[in-house]
Design an enzyme around this catalytic site. Structure first.
Site, PDB file in Angstrom:
ATOM      1  N   LYS A 171      -5.036  -9.588  -6.931  1.00 27.16           N
ATOM      2  CA  LYS A 171      -6.639  -8.824  -5.578  1.00 27.16           C
ATOM      3  C   LYS A 171      -7.118  -8.336  -6.162  1.00 27.16           C
ATOM      4  CE  LYS A 171      -6.715  -7.392  -1.815  1.00 27.16           C
ATOM      5  NZ  LYS A 171      -7.003  -6.512   0.040  1.00 27.16           N
ATOM      6  N   LYS A 175       0.374  -1.130  -0.215  1.00 26.72           N
ATOM      7  CA  LYS A 175      -0.051   0.239  -0.009  1.00 26.72           C
ATOM      8  C   LYS A 175       0.715   1.361   0.216  1.00 26.72           C
ATOM      9  CE  LYS A 175      -4.768  -1.699   1.134  1.00 26.72           C
ATOM     10  NZ  LYS A 175      -5.395  -1.433   2.077  1.00 26.72           N
ATOM     11  N   LYS A 193     -11.270  -2.349  -4.081  1.00 23.88           N
ATOM     12  CA  LYS A 193     -12.238  -1.283  -4.325  1.00 23.88           C
ATOM     13  C   LYS A 193     -10.964  -0.364  -4.834  1.00 23.88           C
ATOM     14  CE  LYS A 193     -14.088  -2.078   0.565  1.00 23.88           C
ATOM     15  NZ  LYS A 193     -12.937  -2.293   1.693  1.00 23.88           N
TER      16      LYS A 193
HETATM   17  N1  AQP Z   1     -10.298 -10.463  -3.759  1.00 24.16           N
HETATM   18  C1  AQP Z   1     -10.227 -10.375  -2.398  1.00 24.16           C
HETATM   19  N2  AQP Z   1     -10.716 -12.111  -1.937  1.00 24.16           N
HETATM   20  C2  AQP Z   1     -11.220 -12.125  -0.267  1.00 24.16           C
HETATM   21  N3  AQP Z   1     -11.922 -11.597  -0.022  1.00 24.16           N
HETATM   22  C3  AQP Z   1     -11.328 -10.519   0.400  1.00 24.16           C
HETATM   23  N4  AQP Z   1     -10.949  -9.504   0.934  1.00 24.16           N
HETATM   24  C4  AQP Z   1     -11.060  -8.048   0.712  1.00 24.16           C
HETATM   25  N5  AQP Z   1     -11.055  -7.794  -0.292  1.00 24.16           N
HETATM   26  C5  AQP Z   1     -10.837  -9.628  -0.688  1.00 24.16           C
HETATM   27  C6  AQP Z   1     -11.273  -9.759   2.522  1.00 24.16           C
HETATM   28  O1  AQP Z   1     -12.736  -8.801   2.861  1.00 24.16           O
HETATM   29  C7  AQP Z   1     -12.444  -8.343   4.823  1.00 24.16           C
HETATM   30  C8  AQP Z   1     -13.187  -7.135   3.880  1.00 24.16           C
HETATM   31  O2  AQP Z   1     -11.633  -5.563   3.193  1.00 24.16           O
HETATM   32  P1  AQP Z   1     -11.451  -4.281   3.730  1.00 24.16           P
HETATM   33  O3  AQP Z   1     -12.351  -3.739   3.174  1.00 24.16           O
HETATM   34  O4  AQP Z   1     -11.030  -4.382   5.178  1.00 24.16           O
HETATM   35  O5  AQP Z   1     -10.353  -4.175   2.622  1.00 24.16           O
HETATM   36  P2  AQP Z   1      -9.012  -5.027   2.580  1.00 24.16           P
HETATM   37  O6  AQP Z   1      -8.637  -5.986   2.157  1.00 24.16           O
HETATM   38  O7  AQP Z   1      -7.602  -3.337   2.080  1.00 24.16           O
HETATM   39  O8  AQP Z   1      -9.986  -4.600   0.164  1.00 24.16           O
HETATM   40  P3  AQP Z   1      -9.635  -3.982  -0.441  1.00 24.16           P
HETATM   41  O9  AQP Z   1     -11.026  -4.432  -1.009  1.00 24.16           O
HETATM   42  O10 AQP Z   1      -8.388  -4.378  -1.306  1.00 24.16           O
HETATM   43  O11 AQP Z   1      -9.739  -2.874  -0.118  1.00 24.16           O
HETATM   44  P4  AQP Z   1      -8.415  -1.471  -0.645  1.00 24.16           P
HETATM   45  O12 AQP Z   1      -8.812  -1.035  -1.603  1.00 24.16           O
HETATM   46  O13 AQP Z   1      -9.164   0.171  -0.286  1.00 24.16           O
HETATM   47  O14 AQP Z   1      -7.318  -1.433   0.066  1.00 24.16           O
HETATM   48  C9  AQP Z   1     -11.394  -8.662   4.585  1.00 24.16           C
HETATM   49  O15 AQP Z   1     -11.895  -9.745   5.556  1.00 24.16           O
HETATM   50  C10 AQP Z   1     -10.450  -8.489   3.226  1.00 24.16           C
HETATM   51  O16 AQP Z   1      -9.916 -10.471   4.419  1.00 24.16           O
END
Ligand code: AQP
Length: 344
Positions: free
Chosen positions: A207, A120, A210
């Site tokens: 992955k 990040k 968002k």
């Molecule tokens: N691609 C994924 N596959 C499976 N699980 C996922 N999670 C996130 N992306 C995937 C799971 O969703 C929960 C919440 O995640 P989060 O919102 O706290 O943030 P993150 O993991 O950082 O998700 P993003 O989409 O990648 O957000 P951004 O782009 O803002 O960093 C967690 O349980 C995570 O494991």
């Protein structure tokens, strides 16, 4: 002898999700879908983790609307507020307070190993916030504040949960009085299902996220039927029919990803889903996947739109969750403060 008030519960789960934009299929299959099943079997606490969200810049008005949207998405997906506690993290001040104490337990060397910070912060890590660096310590506080025993998350959070265990264990060693049981239970990650790491629709090695600038890389929970259909139609694939064995499938990232999504949405093992499609081309497989994705996600997005018509009601739900969360959090933090040696 220190008189401790907080109970050790038999089993409790805590999990959170950041209000950082549109939730996507990865968040749904990797986290929320499992929460919905677990709430029927175990004491469950779910949080919209807004303190985590501000570790990268957020526009205040957008943060507020995302908090409403994520709450609506969680409820529309099937979280029942009569069974589970649902609240936004910043409303329970104990999260920040415990995080500070745990900052004084966690070692810099442990945080330096965290791959999510490296990803990040990217090349400009000197410009990253201290909050982004300390993100996993706040996560430890979220989990330990409720003496949670299990943490259902996607595969990407496994390393963070290992760190939470290190922090809990270190706290226990430093502060649990001799001959007393450990104050914190070491929580276990629960990485459940066939889609524990959903990958980008544009690149099967990345992955689904968002924050990916390409909206075509993910299926959002708010996408219309047409958007879901177009995104899956255009999802990257390879020119070969689906293989006969899992070993062959694992060497084909895009095929593996799409089939994992299918098996998770249809609640069957990857092996079983593969038998259904082996030898078939993507032109046969993709329409089936589209049908299933629309069938699952469309009722969620319709219900979300409904809930979002009344944000006052969403605020009430969060307030109610805050009160229930604090009932558990307050005595735990009081005990922690006693153990550390603070007066009062
Ligand atoms: N691609 C994924 N596959 C499976 N699980 C996922 N999670 C996130 N992306 C995937 C799971 O969703 C929960 C919440 O995640 P989060 O919102 O706290 O943030 P993150 O993991 O950082 O998700 P993003 O989409 O990648 O957000 P951004 O782009 O803002 O960093 C967690 O349980 C995570 O494991």
């Amino acid at each position: 002898m220190i008189n401790l008030q907080s109970d050790h519960v038999k089993k409790r789960i805590f999990s959170g999700i950041q209000p950082t934009g549109n939730l996507h299929l990865g968040n749904y299959l990797g986290a929320i879908k499992n929460w919905v099943n677990l709430q029927n079997h175990i004491s469950s606490i779910f949080s919209i983790v807004d303190l985590h969200a501000i570790t990268v810049p957020q526009e205040p008005l957008k943060l507020k609307s995302s908090t409403h949207e994520v709450t609506a998405a969680i409820i529309a997906s099937g979280i029942d507020i009569n069974k589970s506690i649902l609240f936004n993290q910043s409303s329970v001040k104990e999260h920040s307070e415990l995080a500070w104490i745990l900052n004084c337990v966690c070692r810099i060397g442990w945080l330096n190993r965290m791959t999510q910070f490296k990803e990040k912060a990217g090349k400009h890590k000197e410009n990253a916030t201290v909050g982004l660096y300390g993100y996993p310590v706040l996560m430890a506080s979220d989990i330990l504040l409720y003496k949670s025993t299990h943490v259902p998350v996607g595969d990407d959070q496994k390393q963070h949960i290992e760190l939470v265990r290190d922090i809990a264990s270190s706290f226990n060693n430093m502060f649990t009085p001799q001959n007393e049981p450990d104050f914190f239970t070491l929580p276990e990650p629960q990485i459940i299902g066939e889609a524990t790491r959903v990958m980008s629709l544009r690149d099967g090695t990345k992955k689904m996220s968002k924050s990916d600038p390409s909206d075509a890389s993910r299926v959002n929970l708010t996408d219309t039927k047409e958007e879901i259909s177009n995104k899956i139609k255009k999802a990257k694939t390879d020119p070969f029919p689906l293989p006969d064995t899992l070993d062959e499938l694992k060497n084909r990232p895009e095929a593996y990803n799409l089939l994992s999504i299918y098996s998770s949405l249809s609640d069957q093992t990857l092996e079983k889903a593969l038998t259904e499609f082996s030898g078939k081309g993507f032109s046969h497989f993709k329409p089936k996947l589209i049908e299933l994705a629309v069938e699952t996600l469309n009722p969620i997005s319709c219900e979300m739109r409904n809930l979002l018509k009344n944000t006052n009601e969403i605020d009430k739900i969060l307030k109610d969750g805050e009160l229930k969360a604090r009932e558990i959090a307050e005595p735990v933090l009081k005990d922690v403060k006693k153990l550390v040696g603070f007066v009062n």
